[in-house]
Design a protein around this motif. Structure first.
Motif, mmCIF file in Angstrom:
data_model
loop_
_atom_site.group_PDB
_atom_site.id
_atom_site.type_symbol
_atom_site.label_atom_id
_atom_site.label_comp_id
_atom_site.label_asym_id
_atom_site.label_seq_id
_atom_site.Cartn_x
_atom_site.Cartn_y
_atom_site.Cartn_z
ATOM 1 N N ILE A 142 8.543 5.454 9.756
ATOM 2 C CA ILE A 142 8.838 6.257 8.567
ATOM 3 C C ILE A 142 7.805 5.978 7.478
ATOM 4 N N GLN A 143 7.495 4.687 7.278
ATOM 5 C CA GLN A 143 6.455 4.319 6.313
ATOM 6 C C GLN A 143 5.140 4.994 6.640
ATOM 7 N N ALA A 144 4.782 4.942 7.934
ATOM 8 C CA ALA A 144 3.504 5.511 8.356
ATOM 9 C C ALA A 144 3.443 6.999 8.034
ATOM 10 N N LEU A 153 3.326 5.853 -2.709
ATOM 11 C CA LEU A 153 4.520 6.641 -3.002
ATOM 12 C C LEU A 153 4.699 6.792 -4.506
ATOM 13 N N ALA A 154 4.363 5.728 -5.246
ATOM 14 C CA ALA A 154 4.513 5.765 -6.700
ATOM 15 C C ALA A 154 3.312 6.419 -7.368
ATOM 16 N N ARG A 155 2.380 6.928 -6.575
ATOM 17 C CA ARG A 155 1.162 7.544 -7.104
ATOM 18 C C ARG A 155 0.438 6.609 -8.066
ATOM 19 N N ASN A 156 0.489 5.319 -7.776
ATOM 20 C CA ASN A 156 -0.186 4.299 -8.572
ATOM 21 C C ASN A 156 0.288 4.239 -10.020
ATOM 22 N N GLN A 157 1.441 4.809 -10.319
ATOM 23 C CA GLN A 157 1.993 4.728 -11.675
ATOM 24 C C GLN A 157 2.884 3.488 -11.771
ATOM 25 N N PRO A 158 2.530 2.532 -12.645
ATOM 26 C CA PRO A 158 3.303 1.282 -12.724
ATOM 27 C C PRO A 158 4.802 1.527 -12.907
ATOM 28 N N ILE A 176 0.850 -1.197 0.000
ATOM 29 C CA ILE A 176 0.000 0.000 0.000
ATOM 30 C C ILE A 176 0.882 1.242 0.000
ATOM 31 N N ALA A 177 1.884 1.240 0.876
ATOM 32 C CA ALA A 177 2.794 2.389 0.946
ATOM 33 C C ALA A 177 3.536 2.571 -0.373
ATOM 34 N N ILE A 229 6.648 2.283 -9.723
ATOM 35 C CA ILE A 229 6.569 1.342 -8.603
ATOM 36 C C ILE A 229 7.892 0.632 -8.306
ATOM 37 N N PRO A 230 8.642 0.139 -9.334
ATOM 38 C CA PRO A 230 9.915 -0.510 -8.966
ATOM 39 C C PRO A 230 10.858 0.359 -8.131
ATOM 40 N N PRO A 231 11.081 1.645 -8.509
ATOM 41 C CA PRO A 231 11.948 2.449 -7.624
ATOM 42 C C PRO A 231 11.363 2.650 -6.235
ATOM 43 N N ALA A 232 10.046 2.871 -6.152
ATOM 44 C CA ALA A 232 9.422 3.052 -4.832
ATOM 45 C C ALA A 232 9.603 1.787 -4.001
ATOM 46 N N ALA A 233 9.424 0.621 -4.655
ATOM 47 C CA ALA A 233 9.573 -0.646 -3.941
ATOM 48 C C ALA A 233 11.014 -0.824 -3.463
ATOM 49 N N PHE A 234 11.949 -0.430 -4.316
ATOM 50 C CA PHE A 234 13.362 -0.561 -3.962
ATOM 51 C C PHE A 234 13.682 0.292 -2.735
ATOM 52 N N LEU A 235 13.139 1.500 -2.730
ATOM 53 C CA LEU A 235 13.361 2.410 -1.602
ATOM 54 C C LEU A 235 12.843 1.813 -0.293
ATOM 55 N N PHE A 236 11.610 1.313 -0.323
ATOM 56 C CA PHE A 236 11.050 0.726 0.893
ATOM 57 C C PHE A 236 11.758 -0.572 1.258
ATOM 58 N N ALA A 237 12.275 -1.263 0.233
ATOM 59 C CA ALA A 237 13.008 -2.499 0.514
ATOM 60 C C ALA A 237 14.304 -2.191 1.260
ATOM 61 N N ILE A 238 15.003 -1.118 0.836
ATOM 62 C CA ILE A 238 16.220 -0.714 1.551
ATOM 63 C C ILE A 238 15.872 -0.406 3.002
ATOM 64 N N LEU A 239 14.776 0.338 3.168
ATOM 65 C CA LEU A 239 14.350 0.729 4.511
ATOM 66 C C LEU A 239 14.061 -0.513 5.361
ATOM 67 N N HIS A 240 13.333 -1.470 4.759
ATOM 68 C CA HIS A 240 12.951 -2.670 5.502
ATOM 69 C C HIS A 240 14.163 -3.529 5.851
ATOM 70 N N LYS A 241 15.022 -3.718 4.862
ATOM 71 C CA LYS A 241 16.215 -4.536 5.085
ATOM 72 C C LYS A 241 17.153 -3.838 6.080
#
Lengths: 283, 358
Positions: free
Chosen positions: B327-329, B287-292, B282-283, B295-307
């Protein structure tokens, strides 16, 4: 035997009833409240911490009420003042509660897992049940006999009609959301200082969503919502007893847990009776 | 210009708000915010193995991000990616255990079809309920999430599926026709980290979904449904059908998480393997404003944060991995108020005669 069953059902249903009545306040006024889960977490945490500090469960509960009111006000501020999407900001509040609480726990007690255990005299033995009866009566009466109850319903069904009668639906919603926060928070508090002794990580464990489901199963009406909560409680108790009973045949206890959720889904199909969600819900 | 720049700007502000509040919390806990950032950065990208793990998260987050985004274009809020990916992963494991001796080629094809179908069907229930019975999709997807995890926790206790080698709540290991990790060049490159070639799917999907949503008739009908259902109906489109189609696609996207998990990582279904990828999606979508394509860069960013946040537990005294959730919230909250923010910025620009050239 029957008494012990009834008692345990009542106990596990208590937080659900508080929270789902909170959800009811919010949804009847026209605002979807996904944030119930987070508000319950806030209540559970605040109550446990303050009860530990002051050695009084009553002060813990008071603090939870204040925290819940603030949470509800914050949600109202986002949706009503800043016009944020209800689901998105509700999700954000859930995430915020989930993330902030362990960080504060770590600073306060040096552990992210749990608060220290509460002593017997720092916990409630039966007071939440008294409060429960009182609150139920209050809410039944609110929707049945008072103007305020009518205004809340109108704010959820025909906000325009309410406006043309000279009453601001926004003001009604501010009020309803604050109450919703308080009730959810009391529900959370009853988990941490009544059902168990202290706060532990993610102890709400989906009860907020369960309350939302119970409210829908109860079709947005106070009495049926309480009944739905008791039904959720019943399924929970059956499942717990079966698990501890150590039966020779392996019963799929997980499937009993599914029953209330499945029933909620069926209610959503609207095939059993009319689905009667407030018309202006989410708008 | 305004149409692109303004959302970009407010998205940037959202990210900044998240980092800012994260830093304030870090400072409160007696830690240097820059040090925290450095830990997250090093842990997320420090070595090939770390990068591989980050990519493994990014894969799942992008897929759930697509799932949320596609549904959102049809005006639906898909909270159910979590249930969809659990059902899909479970089904791939079950089908794989039922037909163990096929060729690896067939095994992969079976996995893809089962994963997408299982996810689509699970999401489709919510789509049908919403379109034809008016049942709110947020509630039905939450119910479906709970039902999926309860079903899974029951199914994996059955003797035909249960892994008898240990006490973990998981299924037996699939045969090498499905579990193709050993032959994956990307796994070797990333020093045996959890990632696999399945990461390539997300780049392909970004383009496919963009083309579908913005360059096809059905995609247009879906977006029209999301923007104004009544107008779409009057224009002769079928909004009900579009909602169902959007949910089916959303479910299929979330279902593809199964490929990276079963075929690329563990070769089995492990109960609770997903640290709520569905909710993080959802986050990502927001963040990607629903633009496909975003989404990959947004996912990468949150993945760095999560990892990266995972290492905060060990490397700092007072801060835990939960900082990432906060931070996500904050990012999600800031984006939810961005329409208000953008309005204020526009009003400010008009008042100060900015952008007069436009």
């Amino acid at each position: 035997m029957i008494l012990s069953w009834a008692m345990s059902i009542l106990r596990v249903s208590t937080p659900l009833i508080f929270a789902s009545l909170g959800g009811l306040m919010s949804e009847r006024s026209g605002v979807i409240n996904i944030a119930l889960e987070g508000l319950m977490l806030i209540g559970a945490f605040t109550a446990a911490v303050v009860a530990l500090m002051t050695h009084s469960p009553y002060l813990g509960l008071m603090a939870a009420i204040v925290a819940g009111a603030l949470g509800g006000l914050f949600y109202a501020f986002c949706v009503l003042k800043l016009k944020a999407n209800q689901i998105i900001s509700g999700t954000a509040i859930n995430l915020l509660a989930m993330g902030m609480i362990p960080l504060i726990l770590k600073i306060l007690y040096g552990s992210t897992g749990a608060t220290p255990n509460l002593e017997m005299n720092e916990r409630f033995l039966s007071f939440p049940l008294v409060l429960l009866v009182f609150i139920c009566a209050l809410i039944f009466a609110l929707f049945k006999y008072t103007h305020l109850g009518l205004w809340i319903s109108f704010s959820g069904e025909h906000p325009d009609a309410l406006e043309s009668a000279g009453i601001s639906s926004d003001k009604i919603r501010w009020f309803a959301l604050t109450c919703s926060g308080i009730l959810a928070s009391i529900g959370g508090a009853s988990v941490s200082i009544y059902l168990s002794s202290g706060y532990s990580r993610n102890m709400i464990g989906g009860r907020g969503f369960m309350s939302l489901a119970a409210m829908i199963l109860g079709r947005w009406r106070p009495k049926t919502t309480v009944l739905a909560c008791l039904f959720f409680g019943l399924c929970d108790v059956i499942q717990m007893r079966l698990q501890s009973a150590n039966l020779s045949i392996a019963l799929p206890t997980q499937l009993i847990q599914i029953i209330p959720y499945l029933m909620t889904l069926i209610v959503l199909t609207g095939l059993v009776g009319k689905s009667i969600a407030p018309k202006a819900l989410g708008k | 210009m305004k149409k692109i720049l303004l959302p970009l700007f407010s998205t940037f502000i959202s990210l900044l708000m998240g980092l800012l509040l994260g830093s304030v919390i870090a400072a409160f806990a007696d830690e240097n915010p820059l040090h925290i950032l450095q830990i997250i950065w090093n842990s997320g990208l420090g070595s090939k193995y770390d990068l591989g793990t980050t990519l493994y998260y990014a894969n799942a987050l992008a897929l759930t991000g697509y799932s949320v985004a596609v549904a959102f274009h049809a005006g639906l809020f898909n909270i159910g990616a979590e249930g969809q990916l659990n059902m899909a992963t479970l089904m791939v494991a079950i089908v794989g255990l039922t037909f163990p001796s096929v060729s690896p080629f067939l095994g992969i094809i079976i996995s893809f079809s089962v994963a997408m179908m299982a996810g689509a069907l699970w999401a489709g229930i919510a789509g049908l309920l919403k379109a034809y019975r008016g049942g709110h999709e947020v509630i039905s997807t939450i119910m479906l999430n709970i039902i999926a995890s309860a079903l899974a926790s029951w199914l994996i206790t059955l003797p035909v599926l249960r892994n008898t080698e240990n006490q973990n709540p998981e299924t037996r290991q699939l045969s090498l026709s499905y579990f193709v990790r050993g032959a994956d060049p990307l796994v070797k490159f990333f020093m045996d980290s959890p990632t696999s070639s399945s990461i390539l799917i997300i780049f392909l999907l970004a383009i496919l979904l963009w083309a579908f949503l913005f360059r096809t008739r059905t995609g247009f009908a879906i977006r029209a449904t999301g923007q104004n259902e009544v107008a779409a109906e009057l224009a002769g489109l079928n909004p009900k059908l579009m909602k169902v189609i959007a949910m089916l696609i959303a479910g299929a996207c979330a279902g593809l998480v199964a490929i990276g998990e079963v075929n690329g990582h563990t070769g089995k279904f492990l109960l609770g393997f997903s640290p709520e990828f569905g909710f993080m999606g959802i986050a990502v979508a927001l963040l990607a404003r629903n633009q496909p394509l975003a989404i990959p860069p947004a996912a990468f960013l949150f993945a760095i944060l999560h990892k990266g946040a995972g290492d905060l537990d060990i490397e700092t005294k007072n801060i835990t991995r939960d900082l990432a959730v906060v931070i996500q919230a904050v990012v999600v909250l800031s984006i939810s108020i961005s329409p208000w923010l953008e309005e204020k910025i526009l009003a400010f620009m008009v008042n100060h005669k900015w952008g007069a050239k436009e």
